[in-house]
Design a protein around this motif. Structure first.
Motif: not given
Length: 146
Positions: A25-31, A117-121
């Protein structure tokens, strides 16, 4: 061995799920900030992008959210002009939702969100696919208490 071994944080199933959920959810926030959406509003829109007309009750069931949690989310989406809320003509007790033109337009832009999002994994993408499949399976095997 302690009688309380099962109470250690490191032995809990819930904790890594909780921590991972918070991280995602934290990673989604800026997106999502670009679209002025919270994570809960985003998953609501995902359902509506898939099924443009849905009852509030069906939406809550799909998202595992009660009406007390879902109502303010929907109210905000209505205020943003993304969703319309109305009473069913067949049964006045049923509240229905449908996408507006603005909600459909947002879908065109939001298609970028999952890939970003997936690119951050940094691990093997197959790990995420397996995790999702395992979580879906486990979720379906819990008793429905509603």
């Amino acid at each position: 061995m302690s009688d309380f071994e099962n109470l250690k944080l490191e032995n809990q199933i819930c904790f890594p799920l909780y921590a991972l959920s918070r991280k995602v959810i934290q990673l989604y926030k800026p997106l999502l900030d670009k679209y002025n959406l919270t994570y809960t509003q985003y998953i609501t829109m995902l359902v509506l992008w898939e099924k443009e007309n849905i009852s509030l009750k069906e939406l809550g069931k799909k998202l595992y959210l009660d009406s007390g949690t879902l109502s303010p989310v929907v109210k905000k989406l209505v205020k943003q002009g993304l969703v319309e809320k109305y009473r069913s003509q067949a049964d006045e007790r049923i509240v229905e939702l449908r996408l507006t033109a603005g909600g459909r337009e947002m879908k065109e832009d939001a298609v970028e969100i999952p890939e970003k999002l997936y690119s951050q994994f940094e691990g093997d993408p197959e790990t995420l696919v397996k995790l999702k499949n395992n979580l879906d399976q486990v979720l379906s095997q819990f008793k429905d208490e509603s």
